[in-house]
Design an enzyme around this catalytic site. Structure first.
Site, short mmCIF file in Angstrom:
data_model
loop_
_atom_site.label_atom_id
_atom_site.label_comp_id
_atom_site.label_asym_id
_atom_site.label_seq_id
_atom_site.Cartn_x
_atom_site.Cartn_y
_atom_site.Cartn_z
N ASP A 291 -44.46 -9.06 30.43
CA ASP A 291 -44.09 -7.99 29.51
C ASP A 291 -45.39 -7.30 29.10
O ASP A 291 -46.28 -7.94 28.53
CB ASP A 291 -43.37 -8.54 28.28
CG ASP A 291 -42.83 -7.44 27.38
OD1 ASP A 291 -43.65 -6.64 26.88
OD2 ASP A 291 -41.61 -7.38 27.16
N HIS A 318 -40.99 -7.40 32.55
CA HIS A 318 -39.90 -7.59 31.59
C HIS A 318 -39.78 -6.34 30.71
O HIS A 318 -40.75 -5.90 30.11
CB HIS A 318 -40.22 -8.81 30.72
CG HIS A 318 -39.28 -8.98 29.56
ND1 HIS A 318 -39.65 -8.70 28.26
CD2 HIS A 318 -37.99 -9.41 29.51
CE1 HIS A 318 -38.62 -8.96 27.45
NE2 HIS A 318 -37.61 -9.38 28.20
N GLU A 338 -36.64 -3.40 35.23
CA GLU A 338 -35.58 -3.90 34.36
C GLU A 338 -35.22 -2.87 33.30
O GLU A 338 -36.10 -2.24 32.71
CB GLU A 338 -36.02 -5.19 33.66
CG GLU A 338 -34.97 -5.72 32.67
CD GLU A 338 -35.35 -7.01 31.98
OE1 GLU A 338 -34.44 -7.74 31.55
OE2 GLU A 338 -36.57 -7.30 31.86
#
Length: 397
Positions: A291, A318, A338
């Site tokens: 992330d 992420h 995503e």
């Protein structure tokens, strides 16, 4: 010469946005989802019951001498505000945002004795993203141009949420479901997990990716059994973050145990080039999922991505909205992205970090064109209508 950074400000905000777990009642993201705390019945129904949303959003704002403002949002709340204003600001004020390598190095190593991962690296990530936003705004170009430019004309997305069947109708390439039952719920819970996955497979058909997000909730034995049944009975594409992020040995064993063809993925709660080197050197997973708001920011993600590329490991970051879109569009080893479905249902596409960002692009038919990312910096503005709290203002800043 670029204007130097003059002011550093850190705010908190509540109610969704970058702290996307901070949602109201009835949201799919807090509906009996398996977690490491699921072994305690009193914390099983709601992740908010054990405090998943206590931090709130960190907003970092950097103002240059000419009045140009760069900003970013991530998770970290009030403790991260303290770190930014009381510690990290000394490495920013009077410095050019073009010095992001030196600034990152000083932020990381000055805080290493109490940092290294988690909250401190979240704070560093927020600052780093704000630097890149400011740099893009001062140079008049989007971040993805500064990272080498787009390698494809559009981003394509899979959707994370409780309704992969809806995601398929909306044009996404796959759907990732939250796992609802952990090992403490026994064989009955395992059977329910398989039944929920099988139900979605029946609704979506065979030509649609289905993945399971296990949010660190399983042990090796349970994860192995779930992986085999989900692969054999439901054609699962990947099993995500099945174990504790500290259990590198468990992940290495799970990758060995998993059926051939099923992908093992993890990394959203990993940080820095060293953490991801461990995952890759120990052969823990097929796909890493950093992330950008938690792993160290864009400056560190470049290093993580380059190492993954050299190892032939795919990197699918992420969530993290525009902060990952600008990165993924520049990388061959990040072929898709995503999209977190933040609608409560989720039955429609809404901006991932709403209401904090203005101008946040959303996928249409599961895609975002590169040209939609063409505004300077990360291409978004901070919504000034939301309540922002600055707990640790520095004098004169």
């Amino acid at each position: 010469m670029l204007p130097k950074i003059k002011y550093v400000r850190a705010y908190t905000a509540k109610g969704g946005g970058a702290d996307y777990h901070d949602q109201g009642a009835g949201h799919w993201i807090d509906d009996h989802i398996a977690t490491p705390m699921s072994r305690y019945p009193e914390y099983r129904q709601s992740r908010q019951s054990f405090g998943i949303n206590v931090l709130g959003t960190l907003v970092v704002e950097l103002e240059a001498e000419d009045g140009t403002i760069g900003f970013a949002v991530t998770t970290g709340g009030e403790p991260a505000c303290y770190i930014v204003e009381k510690h990290l600001s000394r490495f920013l004020i009077g410095r050019s945002p073009a010095e992001y390598e030196k600034i990152w190095d000083q932020m990381y190593f000055s805080s290493q004795y109490y940092g290294r991962k988690g909250l401190v690296v979240n704070a560093i990530s927020g600052v780093d993203l704000a630097i890149w936003d400011l740099l893009g705004k001062l140079r008049g170009e989007p971040v993805y141009h500064m990272l080498g430019g787009a390698v494809r004309d559009e981003l394509q997305f899979y959707a994370t949420g409780a309704r992969p069947d809806v995601a398929k109708e909306l044009g996404f390439i796959g759907g990732k479901l939250p796992l609802h039952h952990g090992p403490a719920e026994g064989l009955e819970g395992l059977q329910k997990n398989i039944e929920q996955l099988a139900d979605m497979r029946a609704k979506c058909g065979d030509d649609f990716w289905l993945m399971l997000d296990c949010w660190m909730s399983l042990d090796l034995d349970y994860a192995t059994r779930l992986a085999h049944r989900a692969w054999n009975e439901c054609g699962l594409k990947w099993i995500e973050e099945a174990l504790s992020p500290d259990d590198y040995w468990g992940y290495a064993a799970l990758k060995q145990n998993a059926p051939r063809g099923l992908l093992v993925t993890t990394g959203e709660h990993e940080a820095t080039r060293w953490g991801f080197r461990m995952l890759m050197d120990m052969d823990c997973c097929d796909i890493i999922q950093p992330d950008v708001g938690w792993c160290g920011g864009v400056t560190e993600l470049i290093k993580i991505a380059n190492y993954a590329d050299s190892r032939g490991v795919m990197m699918v970051p992420h969530g993290s909205s525009v902060y990952s879109y600008h990165f993924v569009i520049t990388r061959h080893n990040s072929p898709f992205a995503e999209f977190l479905m933040m609608h409560p249902g989720p039955t429609e596409v809404v901006p991932m970090f709403a209401p904090q960002l203005l101008g946040e692009p959303v996928p249409v038919n599961g895609r975002i064109r590169a040209s939609e990312l063409d505004k300077p910096g990360f291409g978004v503005e901070l919504n000034r209508d939301i309540p922002l709290h600055r707990p640790y203002p520095n004098e004169g800043h």
